[in-house]
Design a protein around this motif. Structure first.
Motif, PDB file in Angstrom:
ATOM      1  N   GLU A 151       9.239  14.674  -1.120  1.00 23.96           N
ATOM      2  CA  GLU A 151       9.255  14.593   0.342  1.00 23.96           C
ATOM      3  C   GLU A 151       8.342  13.473   0.658  1.00 23.96           C
ATOM      4  OE1 GLU A 151       8.988  16.767   4.384  1.00 23.96           O
ATOM      5  OE2 GLU A 151       9.429  17.721   2.679  1.00 23.96           O
ATOM      6  N   ARG A 152       6.949  13.421   0.198  1.00 21.11           N
ATOM      7  CA  ARG A 152       5.862  12.584   0.534  1.00 21.11           C
ATOM      8  C   ARG A 152       6.098  11.237  -0.028  1.00 21.11           C
ATOM      9  NH1 ARG A 152      -0.285  13.177   1.520  1.00 21.11           N
ATOM     10  NH2 ARG A 152       0.621  15.212   2.187  1.00 21.11           N
ATOM     11  N   ALA A 153       6.867  11.123  -1.171  1.00 21.76           N
ATOM     12  CA  ALA A 153       7.045   9.863  -1.599  1.00 21.76           C
ATOM     13  C   ALA A 153       8.353   9.233  -0.840  1.00 21.76           C
ATOM     14  CB  ALA A 153       7.796   9.792  -3.056  1.00 21.76           C
ATOM     15  N   LEU A 154       9.214   9.802  -0.363  1.00 20.15           N
ATOM     16  CA  LEU A 154      10.293   9.385   0.541  1.00 20.15           C
ATOM     17  C   LEU A 154       9.786   8.882   2.016  1.00 20.15           C
ATOM     18  CD1 LEU A 154      13.200  11.839  -0.135  1.00 20.15           C
ATOM     19  CD2 LEU A 154      13.264   9.393  -0.727  1.00 20.15           C
ATOM     20  N   HIS A 155       8.738   9.684   2.436  1.00 22.64           N
ATOM     21  CA  HIS A 155       8.093   9.198   3.558  1.00 22.64           C
ATOM     22  C   HIS A 155       7.353   7.988   3.597  1.00 22.64           C
ATOM     23  CE1 HIS A 155       5.783   9.684   7.393  1.00 22.64           C
ATOM     24  NE2 HIS A 155       4.578   9.300   6.873  1.00 22.64           N
ATOM     25  N   LEU A 156       6.540   7.673   2.420  1.00 21.61           N
ATOM     26  CA  LEU A 156       6.192   6.356   2.228  1.00 21.61           C
ATOM     27  C   LEU A 156       7.129   5.317   1.895  1.00 21.61           C
ATOM     28  CD1 LEU A 156       3.092   8.028  -0.655  1.00 21.61           C
ATOM     29  CD2 LEU A 156       2.576   6.902   1.851  1.00 21.61           C
ATOM     30  N   LEU A 157       8.179   5.694   1.382  1.00 18.19           N
ATOM     31  CA  LEU A 157       9.117   4.613   1.314  1.00 18.19           C
ATOM     32  C   LEU A 157       9.754   4.220   2.645  1.00 18.19           C
ATOM     33  CD1 LEU A 157      11.232   2.891  -0.301  1.00 18.19           C
ATOM     34  CD2 LEU A 157      12.787   5.055  -0.021  1.00 18.19           C
ATOM     35  N   ASP A 158       9.774   5.180   3.596  1.00 23.08           N
ATOM     36  CA  ASP A 158      10.108   4.577   4.944  1.00 23.08           C
ATOM     37  C   ASP A 158       8.955   3.920   5.493  1.00 23.08           C
ATOM     38  OD1 ASP A 158      12.411   6.128   4.923  1.00 23.08           O
ATOM     39  OD2 ASP A 158      11.489   7.832   5.874  1.00 23.08           O
ATOM     40  N   GLU A 159       7.814   4.084   5.244  1.00 22.40           N
ATOM     41  CA  GLU A 159       6.780   3.127   5.733  1.00 22.40           C
ATOM     42  C   GLU A 159       6.678   1.940   5.193  1.00 22.40           C
ATOM     43  OE1 GLU A 159       2.765   4.926   5.263  1.00 22.40           O
ATOM     44  OE2 GLU A 159       3.320   6.678   6.293  1.00 22.40           O
ATOM     45  N   ALA A 160       6.985   2.007   3.809  1.00 26.10           N
ATOM     46  CA  ALA A 160       7.109   0.515   3.412  1.00 26.10           C
ATOM     47  C   ALA A 160       8.253  -0.549   3.728  1.00 26.10           C
ATOM     48  CB  ALA A 160       7.259   0.624   1.696  1.00 26.10           C
ATOM     49  N   LEU A 161       9.132   0.083   3.971  1.00 22.96           N
ATOM     50  CA  LEU A 161      10.554  -0.454   4.743  1.00 22.96           C
ATOM     51  C   LEU A 161      10.174  -0.980   6.094  1.00 22.96           C
ATOM     52  CD1 LEU A 161      13.268   1.760   3.272  1.00 22.96           C
ATOM     53  CD2 LEU A 161      12.417  -0.231   2.439  1.00 22.96           C
ATOM     54  N   GLU A 162       9.718  -0.101   6.685  1.00 17.38           N
ATOM     55  CA  GLU A 162       9.066  -0.708   8.162  1.00 17.38           C
ATOM     56  C   GLU A 162       8.214  -1.660   8.204  1.00 17.38           C
ATOM     57  OE1 GLU A 162       9.008  -0.677  12.263  1.00 17.38           O
ATOM     58  OE2 GLU A 162      10.520   0.491  10.931  1.00 17.38           O
ATOM     59  N   ALA A 163       7.151  -1.847   7.210  1.00 16.93           N
ATOM     60  CA  ALA A 163       6.221  -2.762   7.324  1.00 16.93           C
ATOM     61  C   ALA A 163       6.945  -4.269   7.051  1.00 16.93           C
ATOM     62  CB  ALA A 163       5.467  -2.455   6.011  1.00 16.93           C
ATOM     63  N   LEU A 164       8.199  -4.022   6.318  1.00 23.58           N
ATOM     64  CA  LEU A 164       8.885  -5.503   6.002  1.00 23.58           C
ATOM     65  C   LEU A 164       9.699  -5.994   7.163  1.00 23.58           C
ATOM     66  CD1 LEU A 164      10.487  -4.532   2.316  1.00 23.58           C
ATOM     67  CD2 LEU A 164       8.653  -5.916   2.914  1.00 23.58           C
ATOM     68  N   GLN A 165       9.719  -5.092   8.061  1.00 27.03           N
ATOM     69  CA  GLN A 165      10.504  -5.713   9.195  1.00 27.03           C
ATOM     70  C   GLN A 165      10.285  -7.180   9.802  1.00 27.03           C
ATOM     71  OE1 GLN A 165      13.397  -4.268  10.672  1.00 27.03           O
ATOM     72  NE2 GLN A 165      13.055  -2.923   8.704  1.00 27.03           N
ATOM     73  N   PRO A 166       9.021  -7.531   9.639  1.00 28.98           N
ATOM     74  CA  PRO A 166       8.796  -8.841  10.387  1.00 28.98           C
ATOM     75  C   PRO A 166       9.279 -10.124   9.498  1.00 28.98           C
ATOM     76  CG  PRO A 166       6.758  -7.606  10.387  1.00 28.98           C
ATOM     77  CD  PRO A 166       7.734  -6.792   9.715  1.00 28.98           C
ATOM     78  N   LEU A 167       9.537  -9.502   8.157  1.00 28.48           N
ATOM     79  CA  LEU A 167      10.266 -10.785   7.270  1.00 28.48           C
ATOM     80  C   LEU A 167      11.708 -10.721   7.212  1.00 28.48           C
ATOM     81  CD1 LEU A 167       7.324  -9.838   5.831  1.00 28.48           C
ATOM     82  CD2 LEU A 167       8.281 -10.455   3.814  1.00 28.48           C
ATOM     83  N   GLY A 168      12.331  -9.946   8.049  1.00 29.92           N
ATOM     84  CA  GLY A 168      13.810 -10.021   8.274  1.00 29.92           C
ATOM     85  C   GLY A 168      14.495  -9.851   6.970  1.00 29.92           C
ATOM     86  N   GLU A 169      15.625 -10.751   6.713  1.00 28.59           N
ATOM     87  CA  GLU A 169      16.281 -10.936   5.658  1.00 28.59           C
ATOM     88  C   GLU A 169      15.832 -11.264   4.438  1.00 28.59           C
ATOM     89  OE1 GLU A 169      20.139 -13.025   5.844  1.00 28.59           O
ATOM     90  OE2 GLU A 169      21.033 -11.902   7.450  1.00 28.59           O
ATOM     91  N   ALA A 170      14.709 -11.983   4.301  1.00 27.12           N
ATOM     92  CA  ALA A 170      13.570 -12.400   3.375  1.00 27.12           C
ATOM     93  C   ALA A 170      13.025 -11.009   2.767  1.00 27.12           C
ATOM     94  CB  ALA A 170      12.638 -13.421   3.610  1.00 27.12           C
ATOM     95  N   ALA A 191       0.917  -1.001  -0.082  1.00 25.56           N
ATOM     96  CA  ALA A 191       0.126   0.124   0.002  1.00 25.56           C
ATOM     97  C   ALA A 191       0.891   1.245  -0.128  1.00 25.56           C
ATOM     98  CB  ALA A 191      -1.002  -0.022   1.153  1.00 25.56           C
ATOM     99  N   ALA A 192       1.982   1.247   0.872  1.00 25.88           N
ATOM    100  CA  ALA A 192       2.819   2.392   1.038  1.00 25.88           C
ATOM    101  C   ALA A 192       3.523   2.482  -0.414  1.00 25.88           C
ATOM    102  CB  ALA A 192       3.730   2.375   2.077  1.00 25.88           C
ATOM    103  N   MET A 193       4.271   1.414  -0.957  1.00 27.05           N
ATOM    104  CA  MET A 193       4.823   1.548  -2.295  1.00 27.05           C
ATOM    105  C   MET A 193       4.207   1.820  -3.172  1.00 27.05           C
ATOM    106  SD  MET A 193       7.426  -1.282  -3.929  1.00 27.05           S
ATOM    107  CE  MET A 193       6.098  -1.689  -5.042  1.00 27.05           C
ATOM    108  N   GLY A 194       2.951   1.387  -3.413  1.00 22.71           N
ATOM    109  CA  GLY A 194       2.075   1.713  -4.606  1.00 22.71           C
ATOM    110  C   GLY A 194       1.819   3.100  -4.646  1.00 22.71           C
ATOM    111  N   LEU A 195       1.442   3.879  -3.493  1.00 23.27           N
ATOM    112  CA  LEU A 195       1.354   5.211  -3.419  1.00 23.27           C
ATOM    113  C   LEU A 195       2.535   6.020  -3.873  1.00 23.27           C
ATOM    114  CD1 LEU A 195      -0.728   7.507  -3.263  1.00 23.27           C
ATOM    115  CD2 LEU A 195      -0.260   7.500  -0.793  1.00 23.27           C
ATOM    116  N   ALA A 196       3.683   5.658  -3.312  1.00 18.43           N
ATOM    117  CA  ALA A 196       5.036   6.208  -3.530  1.00 18.43           C
ATOM    118  C   ALA A 196       5.335   6.134  -5.045  1.00 18.43           C
ATOM    119  CB  ALA A 196       6.057   5.616  -2.765  1.00 18.43           C
ATOM    120  N   PHE A 197       5.150   4.788  -5.591  1.00 14.11           N
ATOM    121  CA  PHE A 197       5.446   4.677  -7.082  1.00 14.11           C
ATOM    122  C   PHE A 197       4.522   5.620  -7.816  1.00 14.11           C
ATOM    123  CE2 PHE A 197       4.079   2.656 -10.938  1.00 14.11           C
ATOM    124  CZ  PHE A 197       5.208   2.473 -11.232  1.00 14.11           C
ATOM    125  N   GLN A 198       3.301   6.118  -7.660  1.00 10.86           N
ATOM    126  CA  GLN A 198       2.567   7.011  -8.391  1.00 10.86           C
ATOM    127  C   GLN A 198       2.889   8.398  -7.988  1.00 10.86           C
ATOM    128  OE1 GLN A 198      -0.120   6.305 -10.632  1.00 10.86           O
ATOM    129  NE2 GLN A 198       0.513   8.409 -10.903  1.00 10.86           N
TER     130      GLN A 198
END
Length: 296
Positions: free
Chosen positions: A261-280, A213-220
């Motif tokens: 700046e908004r796209a970068l903020h959404l990127l941070d959200e996307a990366l944070e969401a991936l934390q439960p996956l670890g290195e995967a 969700a975060a990455m899709g909006l940042a992409f647009q």
């Protein structure tokens, strides 16, 4: 493409290449009922494009333990839906574009009626591909793709977009439009990959959906910025088209700097969401960074 560790870019490129081979297999196995239609289908899909959505299917599925051969069908299906949407979006009745991915749009390379039929055929072929391999969660996979493409997803977003030309739109409405028009298929790609691997109740499915969700909006948002700052040759499509059509965009409402700046903020959200996956989740993180660093 930049990456956080050696080999991640190669993993992403390999997923893109695999998706190209799978798509070629589907488009070359047709029975030849109409050679001109088959030519239009191949022109619509093959030989160009970032393959973002099928790559997301592979990376999300792999992150949760799926094998590539189980991801091929949903990867092909999501890209066919995306390609169909571009063919129809470029038509004179919609955005009336002459250039897509650096070459004439389908209705210019062939003709308008055939472009309409090519889009129709790609949409139905997508569901044929998705249903071609038995899977215990096949109904959930089909539902995911149908909802993302249809009246509560991409089609709704396109309708909102067409109705917004020349009309005022605030940020909340603009975000809602993009969440449907662009974000729905990106979220569907990640969800398809996840559901091939695990049950819907797995908490990592939610984590991946938050990422998408975060990455899709940042992409647009980045796409909106590139329409202002890019050139036609690099973009592969006509630059400045949004402004000429008086379409609402993030740069129009916020300015280019704040949109970035908004796209970068959404990127941070996307990366944070991936934390439960670890290195995967590292390949998915690298792909997210690439999506807002790209020049086309």
């Amino acid at each position: 493409m930049s990456a956080d560790q050696p080999g991640v870019a190669a993993v992403i490129d390999a997923a893109r290449s695999r998706s190209e081979r799978v798509l070629t297999g589907w488009l070359d196995r047709q029975n030849g009922s109409c050679a001109t239609l088959d030519d239009a289908l191949r022109y619509s899909v093959l030989g160009s494009g970032k393959r973002l959505r099928p790559v997301l299917v592979y990376l999300a599925g792999r992150a949760l333990g799926a094998e590539d051969d189980t991801l091929d069908a949903p990867a092909a299906a999501i890209e066919m839906i995306h390609a169909y949407s571009l063919v129809h979006d470029d038509l004179p009745a919609m955005d009336d574009d002459d250039l897509r991915r650096g070459r004439p749009t389908v209705h210019r390379a062939f003709d308008e009626p055939l472009a309409i039929l090519a889009g129709d055929a790609l949409q139905t072929l997508a569901f044929e591909a998705l249903a071609s391999r038995p899977h215990p969660r096949l109904a959930a996979l089909i539902t995911t793709l149908a909802r993302a493409a249809g009246r509560d997803g991409m089609a709704a977003g396109q309708a909102i977009d067409l109705g917004a030309v020349g009309a005022p739109m605030d940020l909340a409405a603009l975000q809602m439009m993009h969440q449907h028009k662009t974000g729905a298929l990106i979220r569907a790609a990640v969800r398809l990959g996840a559901l091939v691997a695990v049950e819907e109740s797995d908490p990592r499915v939610v984590a991946l959906d938050n990422y998408a969700a975060a990455m899709g909006l940042a992409f647009q948002i980045h796409d909106d910025v590139l329409d202002v700052t890019g050139d036609t040759r690099t973009l592969g499509k006509t630059s400045g088209a949004d402004a000429r059509r008086d379409k609402p965009t993030y740069p129009a409402l916020l300015g280019v700097a704040q949109a970035r700046e908004r796209a970068l903020h959404l990127l941070d959200e996307a990366l944070e969401a991936l934390q439960p996956l670890g290195e995967a989740g590292l390949p998915l993180a690298a792909l997210a960074r690439f999506m807002i660093d790209r020049d086309h």
